[in-house]
Design a protein around this motif. Structure first.
Motif, PDB file in Angstrom:
ATOM      1  N   TYR A 276      17.684  10.799   0.086  1.00 42.95           N
ATOM      2  CA  TYR A 276      16.466  10.592   0.884  1.00 42.95           C
ATOM      3  C   TYR A 276      15.241  10.512  -0.035  1.00 42.95           C
ATOM      4  N   ILE A 277      15.212  11.365  -1.054  1.00 39.23           N
ATOM      5  CA  ILE A 277      14.092  11.335  -2.010  1.00 39.23           C
ATOM      6  C   ILE A 277      14.026   9.951  -2.663  1.00 39.23           C
ATOM      7  N   LYS A 278      15.202   9.458  -3.084  1.00 43.51           N
ATOM      8  CA  LYS A 278      15.219   8.145  -3.757  1.00 43.51           C
ATOM      9  C   LYS A 278      14.742   7.046  -2.818  1.00 43.51           C
ATOM     10  N   GLN A 279      15.165   7.137  -1.545  1.00 46.40           N
ATOM     11  CA  GLN A 279      14.755   6.105  -0.581  1.00 46.40           C
ATOM     12  C   GLN A 279      13.239   6.094  -0.409  1.00 46.40           C
ATOM     13  N   HIS A 280      12.649   7.294  -0.300  1.00 54.44           N
ATOM     14  CA  HIS A 280      11.191   7.341  -0.113  1.00 54.44           C
ATOM     15  C   HIS A 280      10.460   6.911  -1.377  1.00 54.44           C
ATOM     16  N   LEU A 281      11.000   7.300  -2.525  1.00 53.67           N
ATOM     17  CA  LEU A 281      10.352   6.898  -3.779  1.00 53.67           C
ATOM     18  C   LEU A 281      10.376   5.385  -3.946  1.00 53.67           C
ATOM     19  N   ALA A 282      11.472   4.758  -3.475  1.00 54.80           N
ATOM     20  CA  ALA A 282      11.545   3.296  -3.579  1.00 54.80           C
ATOM     21  C   ALA A 282      10.437   2.656  -2.742  1.00 54.80           C
ATOM     22  N   VAL A 283      10.185   3.196  -1.559  1.00 57.87           N
ATOM     23  CA  VAL A 283       9.101   2.656  -0.724  1.00 57.87           C
ATOM     24  C   VAL A 283       7.751   2.941  -1.395  1.00 57.87           C
ATOM     25  N   MET A 284       7.598   4.155  -1.912  1.00 53.47           N
ATOM     26  CA  MET A 284       6.329   4.503  -2.558  1.00 53.47           C
ATOM     27  C   MET A 284       6.072   3.604  -3.764  1.00 53.47           C
ATOM     28  N   ASP A 285       7.136   3.295  -4.505  1.00 53.80           N
ATOM     29  CA  ASP A 285       6.985   2.417  -5.677  1.00 53.80           C
ATOM     30  C   ASP A 285       6.450   1.048  -5.275  1.00 53.80           C
ATOM     31  N   LYS A 286       6.873   0.587  -4.088  1.00 52.62           N
ATOM     32  CA  LYS A 286       6.450  -0.729  -3.621  1.00 52.62           C
ATOM     33  C   LYS A 286       4.928  -0.748  -3.387  1.00 52.62           C
ATOM     34  N   TYR A 287       4.409   0.337  -2.806  1.00 52.97           N
ATOM     35  CA  TYR A 287       2.980   0.364  -2.471  1.00 52.97           C
ATOM     36  C   TYR A 287       2.116   0.951  -3.584  1.00 52.97           C
ATOM     37  N   ASP A 288       2.777   1.637  -4.513  1.00 56.93           N
ATOM     38  CA  ASP A 288       2.038   2.331  -5.570  1.00 56.93           C
ATOM     39  C   ASP A 288       2.848   2.216  -6.858  1.00 56.93           C
ATOM     40  N   PRO A 289       2.933   0.968  -7.399  1.00 59.97           N
ATOM     41  CA  PRO A 289       3.815   0.732  -8.545  1.00 59.97           C
ATOM     42  C   PRO A 289       3.482   1.591  -9.758  1.00 59.97           C
ATOM     43  N   GLU A 290       2.237   2.056  -9.850  1.00 58.53           N
ATOM     44  CA  GLU A 290       1.897   2.895 -11.017  1.00 58.53           C
ATOM     45  C   GLU A 290       2.310   4.350 -10.821  1.00 58.53           C
ATOM     46  N   GLY A 291       2.818   4.663  -9.640  1.00 59.49           N
ATOM     47  CA  GLY A 291       3.305   6.023  -9.379  1.00 59.49           C
ATOM     48  C   GLY A 291       2.204   7.069  -9.366  1.00 59.49           C
ATOM     49  N   LYS A 292       1.012   6.674  -8.897  1.00 63.16           N
ATOM     50  CA  LYS A 292      -0.099   7.651  -8.864  1.00 63.16           C
ATOM     51  C   LYS A 292       0.094   8.668  -7.755  1.00 63.16           C
ATOM     52  N   MET A 293       0.648   8.210  -6.640  1.00 61.08           N
ATOM     53  CA  MET A 293       0.891   9.140  -5.520  1.00 61.08           C
ATOM     54  C   MET A 293       2.175   9.899  -5.780  1.00 61.08           C
ATOM     55  N   LYS A 294       2.123  11.203  -5.557  1.00 67.80           N
ATOM     56  CA  LYS A 294       3.301  12.038  -5.808  1.00 67.80           C
ATOM     57  C   LYS A 294       4.006  12.380  -4.504  1.00 67.80           C
ATOM     58  N   LEU A 295       5.288  12.682  -4.626  1.00 68.52           N
ATOM     59  CA  LEU A 295       6.049  13.111  -3.449  1.00 68.52           C
ATOM     60  C   LEU A 295       5.987  14.639  -3.384  1.00 68.52           C
ATOM     61  N   ILE A 296       5.675  15.139  -2.190  1.00 67.80           N
ATOM     62  CA  ILE A 296       5.508  16.586  -2.003  1.00 67.80           C
ATOM     63  C   ILE A 296       6.464  17.034  -0.894  1.00 67.80           C
ATOM     64  N   VAL A 297       7.505  17.744  -1.282  1.00 64.21           N
ATOM     65  CA  VAL A 297       8.517  18.144  -0.287  1.00 64.21           C
ATOM     66  C   VAL A 297       8.037  19.479   0.293  1.00 64.21           C
ATOM     67  N   ASP A 298       7.059  19.384   1.241  1.00 62.27           N
ATOM     68  CA  ASP A 298       6.401  20.642   1.600  1.00 62.27           C
ATOM     69  C   ASP A 298       7.068  21.440   2.700  1.00 62.27           C
ATOM     70  N   GLU A 299       8.270  21.048   3.103  1.00 60.51           N
ATOM     71  CA  GLU A 299       9.142  21.931   3.902  1.00 60.51           C
ATOM     72  C   GLU A 299      10.579  21.590   3.560  1.00 60.51           C
TER      73      GLU A 299
END
Ligand code: AHR
Length: 493
Positions: A276-299
């Motif tokens: 699931y993390i990889k799936q979301h990161l793939a979407v995030m990469d599409k919108y933020d190719p420089e990886g500025k936004m971080k993934l926060i697994v807050d629960e």
């Protein structure tokens, strides 16, 4: 020839820091997490420091909790912060509609939470009410908490006894807005987020947009599409994932009374998070190719049936060797994604779901999950070492999962490797290919005699950290056997 199970460290490529906030926690106004668990009030018979349980304060300090999220969860989108400031006798009450319908007196509010964080050396992470709140209410909260300007909100703060602003960097804008946080459609929420975020301003603020649950990539895709061109408004995208032994919310399974079938399904379901993390990161990469936004697994964490005899909606459960494995596996996964995961918050710190601490009247226990967080502390702010792990499978009833997971890091000249063995029946021999020689090797282990072992009030701890004996390194290879249903730490210097 190396063993079937082997772990190769690439020490020279270690250049990503494991953010200490990956070892974060979550505290919600839910059941006995805040009231009774953290806060008992100054007049309580339970030893306390300004109303905070002394035993809990000490345990939290020892654990080096880096960050704590508050006030929810679902509760956050019903919470009006102004009801929780000023003289306690004048504070209006609030009915906790999501959790047990109990009436709370608001004696634990903004000052009490932020002072608790200061007392324990924790960074606060505040969750803003988007569901029933307003942008103005949010802006005033930020001003009340963080501003040093002269303004009505800072005057109010000073009147309430706090001269200096607090240092709050992490701000979540809404919680589960696809569900308990307002049942919103993702494009609607994305617009709302933009509106809130553009007024929530401060130095180095890390503002978190409410992300999905599990593998709901459509939510992630739609909110990021909605943000397009305005990525600077979000520094983090949250994600929630709970481990249930079954896939059935009305019969999740017991926290203590289980056999191998539920052990297996719990660990299998835990491991889904990596995909699931990889799936979301793939979407995030599409919108933020420089990886500025971080993934926060807050629960994250286990969610079982409530303990028999406990209140509906209080989410009270025990914590066994199985939870130690769940924690070890999740933390290894988060470490290995430290390039994009900047924070994670286990649910929840005291008395709720997969807690590290349980309290009952005067007593307190440190759970198996506590032991894992303590043992894994060595990874906080350490440099991640890339690894290549080859592992045999653990098979149950025709289904398989990897038997081992691992992660490695180095800090202050010490290399630390954490390994989990999900197989409850077999110790697994493995080779660690270190790529260099080390002078000293030390080991620690968390396990129990039985997979169902837990630490109970008034009894000797059954699950704790003990020394783990290991042999010598030969030709840059360390051969060891990871005991069944165990989590180990190897430290090399
Ligand atoms: O942690 C318990 C609840 O789980 C939280 O309030 C909510 O965000 C999630 O659904």
């Amino acid at each position: 020839m190396f063993a079937q199970n082997n772990l190769k460290l690439d020490i020279d490529s270690s250049n990503i820091k494991i953010s200490k906030e990956i070892y974060g926690h979550f505290s919600e106004h839910l059941g006995t997490c805040i009231y009774e668990g953290i806060y008992v009030g100054e007049d309580s018979d339970i030893p306390n420091i300004k109303g905070y349980r002394k035993d809990v304060v000490e345990a939290i300090k020892e654990l080096k909790v880096p960050v704590l999220r508050w006030p929810g969860g679902c509760f956050a989108d019903t919470y009006h912060w102004k009801d929780g400031i000023g003289p306690k006798e004048d504070r209006p009450s609030i009915v906790n509609v999501f959790w047990g319908g109990v009436t709370e007196d608001n004696s634990f509010g903004t000052h009490e939470f932020l002072d608790f964080c200061e007392l324990t050396g924790i960074e606060p992470y505040l969750s803003i009410n988007v569901g029933t709140g307003t942008v103005q209410e949010a802006v005033e909260w930020v001003e009340y908490v963080t501003s040093s300007n002269q303004s009505p909100m800072t005057e109010l703060r000073k009147k309430n006894g706090r001269e200096k602003p607090w240092d709050v960097k992490f701000w979540g804008i809404g919680n589960e807005n696809w569900g308990c946080g307002g049942d919103m459609a993702p494009d609607y929420y994305a617009n709302l987020f933009r509106n809130y975020s553009s007024y929530i301003r401060g130095n180095d603020f890390q503002k978190v947009i409410c992300g999905p649950s599990g593998n709901d990539v459509v939510w992630t895709e739609t909110i990021l599409e909605g943000l397009k061109g305005k990525n600077h408004l979000a520094q983090g995208v949250s994600m929630h994932y709970y481990t249930l032994p079954t896939a059935n919310w009305s019969e999740k399974g017991s926290s203590t009374n289980f056999e191998e079938e539920m052990w297996f399904s719990t660990l299998r379901n835990t491991m889904y998070i990596e995909d699931y993390i990889k799936q979301h990161l793939a979407v995030m990469d599409k919108y933020d190719p420089e990886g500025k936004m971080k993934l926060i697994v807050d629960e994250w964490g286990t969610w079982y049936d409530k303990l028999p005899g406990t209140k509906e909606g209080f989410l009270q459960q025990q914590n066994t060797v199985r939870d130690a494995l769940v924690a070890g596996i999740n933390l290894n996964i988060f470490n290995n994604h430290a390039d994009r995961i900047s924070m994670a918050n286990i649910a929840q710190i005291v008395n709720v779901l997969q807690s590290v601490i349980l309290t009952k009247d005067q007593e307190m226990v440190k759970t198996p999950t506590y032991q894992i967080f303590k043992m894994y502390n060595v990874h906080q702010d350490a440099n991640l070492i890339p690894i290549n792990l080859e592992t045999e499978n653990y098979e149950y009833n025709g289904e398989v999962i990897p038997a081992l997971t691992a992660s490695a890091s180095q800090k202050n000249g010490v290399t630390s490797i954490t390994i989990t063995n999900a197989n409850p029946n077999k110790a697994i021999p493995m080779d660690l290919q270190l790529g260099r020689d080390f002078k000293s090797v030390k080991g620690k282990i968390v396990t129990g005699k039985e997979i169902t072992d837990y630490n109970h009030f008034g009894e000797k701890e059954k699950v704790f950290i003990s020394d783990f004996k290991i042999g010598k390194i030969k030709n840059e290879v360390l051969a060891l056997k990871v005991p069944a249903h165990a989590v180990i730490l190897i430290q090399l210097q």
